[in-house]
Write a protein that holds these residues in place. Structure first.
Motif, PDB file in Angstrom:
ATOM      1  N   LEU A  82     -45.735 -18.064  14.783  1.00 12.38           N
ATOM      2  CA  LEU A  82     -45.493 -16.884  13.947  1.00 12.38           C
ATOM      3  C   LEU A  82     -46.771 -16.070  13.741  1.00 12.38           C
ATOM      4  O   LEU A  82     -47.819 -16.616  13.431  1.00 12.38           O
ATOM      5  CB  LEU A  82     -44.926 -17.310  12.589  1.00 12.38           C
ATOM      6  N   LYS A  83     -46.633 -14.755  13.889  1.00 15.86           N
ATOM      7  CA  LYS A  83     -47.768 -13.848  13.687  1.00 15.86           C
ATOM      8  C   LYS A  83     -47.628 -13.034  12.399  1.00 15.86           C
ATOM      9  O   LYS A  83     -48.591 -12.462  11.909  1.00 15.86           O
ATOM     10  CB  LYS A  83     -47.896 -12.886  14.877  1.00 15.86           C
ATOM     11  N   GLY A  84     -46.398 -12.930  11.861  1.00 19.40           N
ATOM     12  CA  GLY A  84     -46.216 -12.214  10.599  1.00 19.40           C
ATOM     13  C   GLY A  84     -45.140 -11.149  10.620  1.00 19.40           C
ATOM     14  O   GLY A  84     -44.723 -10.665   9.570  1.00 19.40           O
ATOM     15  N   LYS A  85     -44.650 -10.781  11.789  1.00 21.23           N
ATOM     16  CA  LYS A  85     -43.641  -9.710  11.890  1.00 21.23           C
ATOM     17  C   LYS A  85     -42.262 -10.247  12.272  1.00 21.23           C
ATOM     18  O   LYS A  85     -41.332  -9.481  12.514  1.00 21.23           O
ATOM     19  CB  LYS A  85     -44.080  -8.674  12.938  1.00 21.23           C
ATOM     20  N   ALA A 106     -43.745 -15.308   7.860  1.00 16.76           N
ATOM     21  CA  ALA A 106     -42.846 -14.401   8.582  1.00 16.76           C
ATOM     22  C   ALA A 106     -42.496 -13.156   7.767  1.00 16.76           C
ATOM     23  O   ALA A 106     -42.697 -13.105   6.551  1.00 16.76           O
ATOM     24  CB  ALA A 106     -41.570 -15.151   8.961  1.00 16.76           C
ATOM     25  N   LEU A 107     -41.934 -12.162   8.462  1.00 10.13           N
ATOM     26  CA  LEU A 107     -41.477 -10.946   7.789  1.00 10.13           C
ATOM     27  C   LEU A 107     -40.251 -11.233   6.931  1.00 10.13           C
ATOM     28  O   LEU A 107     -40.170 -10.813   5.776  1.00 10.13           O
ATOM     29  CB  LEU A 107     -41.142  -9.872   8.844  1.00 10.13           C
ATOM     30  N   TRP A 108     -39.277 -11.990   7.507  1.00  6.70           N
ATOM     31  CA  TRP A 108     -38.041 -12.303   6.777  1.00  6.70           C
ATOM     32  C   TRP A 108     -37.486 -13.640   7.252  1.00  6.70           C
ATOM     33  O   TRP A 108     -37.556 -13.941   8.443  1.00  6.70           O
ATOM     34  CB  TRP A 108     -36.979 -11.220   6.977  1.00  6.70           C
ATOM     35  N   VAL A 109     -36.966 -14.416   6.315  1.00  4.07           N
ATOM     36  CA  VAL A 109     -36.381 -15.718   6.635  1.00  4.07           C
ATOM     37  C   VAL A 109     -34.899 -15.714   6.260  1.00  4.07           C
ATOM     38  O   VAL A 109     -34.545 -15.395   5.121  1.00  4.07           O
ATOM     39  CB  VAL A 109     -37.096 -16.861   5.883  1.00  4.07           C
ATOM     40  N   TYR A 110     -34.062 -16.051   7.221  1.00  2.00           N
ATOM     41  CA  TYR A 110     -32.622 -16.240   6.999  1.00  2.00           C
ATOM     42  C   TYR A 110     -32.389 -17.743   7.041  1.00  2.00           C
ATOM     43  O   TYR A 110     -32.675 -18.389   8.049  1.00  2.00           O
ATOM     44  CB  TYR A 110     -31.812 -15.556   8.104  1.00  2.00           C
ATOM     45  N   LEU A 129     -40.595 -18.729  -7.693  1.00  2.00           N
ATOM     46  CA  LEU A 129     -41.907 -18.559  -7.070  1.00  2.00           C
ATOM     47  C   LEU A 129     -42.136 -17.131  -6.578  1.00  2.00           C
ATOM     48  O   LEU A 129     -43.201 -16.819  -6.044  1.00  2.00           O
ATOM     49  CB  LEU A 129     -42.069 -19.553  -5.914  1.00  2.00           C
ATOM     50  N   GLY A 130     -41.125 -16.286  -6.739  1.00  4.64           N
ATOM     51  CA  GLY A 130     -41.296 -14.862  -6.444  1.00  4.64           C
ATOM     52  C   GLY A 130     -41.025 -14.420  -5.019  1.00  4.64           C
ATOM     53  O   GLY A 130     -41.354 -13.291  -4.648  1.00  4.64           O
ATOM     54  N   TYR A 131     -40.402 -15.252  -4.207  1.00  6.83           N
ATOM     55  CA  TYR A 131     -40.128 -14.852  -2.822  1.00  6.83           C
ATOM     56  C   TYR A 131     -39.025 -13.800  -2.774  1.00  6.83           C
ATOM     57  O   TYR A 131     -37.978 -13.958  -3.387  1.00  6.83           O
ATOM     58  CB  TYR A 131     -39.735 -16.069  -1.977  1.00  6.83           C
ATOM     59  N   LYS A 132     -39.294 -12.726  -2.032  1.00  3.48           N
ATOM     60  CA  LYS A 132     -38.323 -11.628  -1.915  1.00  3.48           C
ATOM     61  C   LYS A 132     -37.934 -11.365  -0.461  1.00  3.48           C
ATOM     62  O   LYS A 132     -37.197 -10.427  -0.178  1.00  3.48           O
ATOM     63  CB  LYS A 132     -38.909 -10.350  -2.530  1.00  3.48           C
ATOM     64  N   ASN A 133     -38.437 -12.194   0.452  1.00  3.18           N
ATOM     65  CA  ASN A 133     -38.154 -11.994   1.883  1.00  3.18           C
ATOM     66  C   ASN A 133     -37.314 -13.137   2.462  1.00  3.18           C
ATOM     67  O   ASN A 133     -37.521 -13.578   3.587  1.00  3.18           O
ATOM     68  CB  ASN A 133     -39.459 -11.828   2.678  1.00  3.18           C
ATOM     69  N   ILE A 134     -36.368 -13.614   1.644  1.00  2.00           N
ATOM     70  CA  ILE A 134     -35.502 -14.725   2.059  1.00  2.00           C
ATOM     71  C   ILE A 134     -34.039 -14.371   1.793  1.00  2.00           C
ATOM     72  O   ILE A 134     -33.693 -13.908   0.704  1.00  2.00           O
ATOM     73  CB  ILE A 134     -35.843 -16.022   1.285  1.00  2.00           C
ATOM     74  N   PRO A 150     -30.544 -10.519  16.613  1.00  2.00           N
ATOM     75  CA  PRO A 150     -31.288 -11.653  17.158  1.00  2.00           C
ATOM     76  C   PRO A 150     -32.483 -12.043  16.290  1.00  2.00           C
ATOM     77  O   PRO A 150     -32.979 -11.253  15.496  1.00  2.00           O
ATOM     78  CB  PRO A 150     -31.761 -11.121  18.518  1.00  2.00           C
ATOM     79  N   PHE A 151     -32.936 -13.299  16.485  1.00  2.00           N
ATOM     80  CA  PHE A 151     -34.073 -13.838  15.735  1.00  2.00           C
ATOM     81  C   PHE A 151     -35.255 -14.067  16.676  1.00  2.00           C
ATOM     82  O   PHE A 151     -35.084 -14.477  17.811  1.00  2.00           O
ATOM     83  CB  PHE A 151     -33.678 -15.166  15.070  1.00  2.00           C
ATOM     84  N   ASP A 152     -36.446 -13.823  16.154  1.00  2.00           N
ATOM     85  CA  ASP A 152     -37.664 -14.051  16.940  1.00  2.00           C
ATOM     86  C   ASP A 152     -37.999 -15.538  17.016  1.00  2.00           C
ATOM     87  O   ASP A 152     -38.674 -15.988  17.939  1.00  2.00           O
ATOM     88  CB  ASP A 152     -38.840 -13.303  16.311  1.00  2.00           C
ATOM     89  N   ALA A 153     -37.547 -16.272  16.002  1.00  2.00           N
ATOM     90  CA  ALA A 153     -37.801 -17.712  15.956  1.00  2.00           C
ATOM     91  C   ALA A 153     -36.667 -18.402  15.211  1.00  2.00           C
ATOM     92  O   ALA A 153     -36.097 -17.830  14.274  1.00  2.00           O
ATOM     93  CB  ALA A 153     -39.134 -17.997  15.275  1.00  2.00           C
ATOM     94  N   ILE A 154     -36.343 -19.620  15.649  1.00  2.00           N
ATOM     95  CA  ILE A 154     -35.305 -20.431  14.992  1.00  2.00           C
ATOM     96  C   ILE A 154     -35.860 -21.827  14.793  1.00  2.00           C
ATOM     97  O   ILE A 154     -36.421 -22.420  15.717  1.00  2.00           O
ATOM     98  CB  ILE A 154     -34.002 -20.486  15.825  1.00  2.00           C
TER      99      ILE A 154
END
Length: 220
Positions: A82-85, A106-110, A129-134, A150-154
């Motif tokens: 992971l690079k962050g996007k 990551a940018l977003w986690v599903y 804990l304040g996570y808003k990207n999940i 599609p997902f960049d990583a699974i």
């Protein structure tokens, strides 16, 4: 004063965990190391087990499930490159600890969890804990999350007899999937990289995970 003292003890335990269990075993990705240093693992286990939260072993979280050994969390996360996007799919929310580590990078986690109680418990901790990207979902993780693909990583945090085809289909070209594959007693952690629609497989190391139950996993 007690609260500050507790926080300090957990911080020291976390730093020791990262130094002795993560870095010493060859994890080099600085993003992974920083995430492991930051996320309060003790908040993802029952209060009675918090003094063991930073130990070199998995812990029970109820419903026959576990929070993975810290090294395995770091290893699987590093393997995703992971690079962050990236938009990442996690199959098996469990305690939510791996979810938090991914969300730090990551940018977003599903994330999908089969058990509604575990999903709700994880959601509460992650929100606190304040996570808003999940995004969380309850369902059969072996089917993936087609609407968000599609997902960049699974990442799959339960063992499957094979790599579920829906997950391969939902992985972007050039994307990475990390999953334990084998029978219900022992598995090999594998990494697949999608090239021209086909997975190129690398084996990482022997592991032992709980079963992925679902249409493309183990039957109930």
């Amino acid at each position: 004063m007690q609260g500050f003292y507790d926080k300090d003890l957990y911080r020291i335990a976390r730093e020791k965990m990262v130094k002795s269990q993560i870095v010493a075993r060859g994890i080099k990705d600085e993003k992974v190391i920083q995430a492991m240093l930051k996320v309060p693992r003790h908040l993802f286990v029952e209060e009675a087990l918090r003094d063991q939260a930073y130990g070199d072993f998995p812990l029970p979280i109820g419903k026959g499930q576990t929070i993975s050994q810290p090294y395995i969390v770091a290893l699987m996360t590093e393997a995703l490159e992971l690079k962050g996007k990236e938009r990442v799919l996690e199959v098996g929310t469990g305690s939510g600890y791996q979810t938090a580590i991914l969300a730090e990078i990551a940018l977003w986690v599903y994330t999908i969890e089969r058990d509604p109680d575990l999903s709700e418990k994880a959601k509460k901790v992650l929100l606190s804990l304040g996570y808003k990207n999940i995004s969380l979902k309850i369902g059969d993780g072996s089917l993936g999350w087609p609407e968000a693909a599609p997902f960049d990583a699974i990442i799959v945090t339960a063992a499957s007899p094979q790599i579920p085809q829906p997950l391969v289909d939902q992985l972007a070209e050039g994307g990475r999937i990390v999953i334990p594959v084998g029978d219900e007693f022992s598995q090999i952690l594998v990494k697949g990289i999608k090239k021209d629609g086909i997975l190129k497989i690398q084996t990482l190391e022997p592991v032992r995970f709980v079963k992925l139950v679902g249409a493309y996993g183990f039957k109930e």
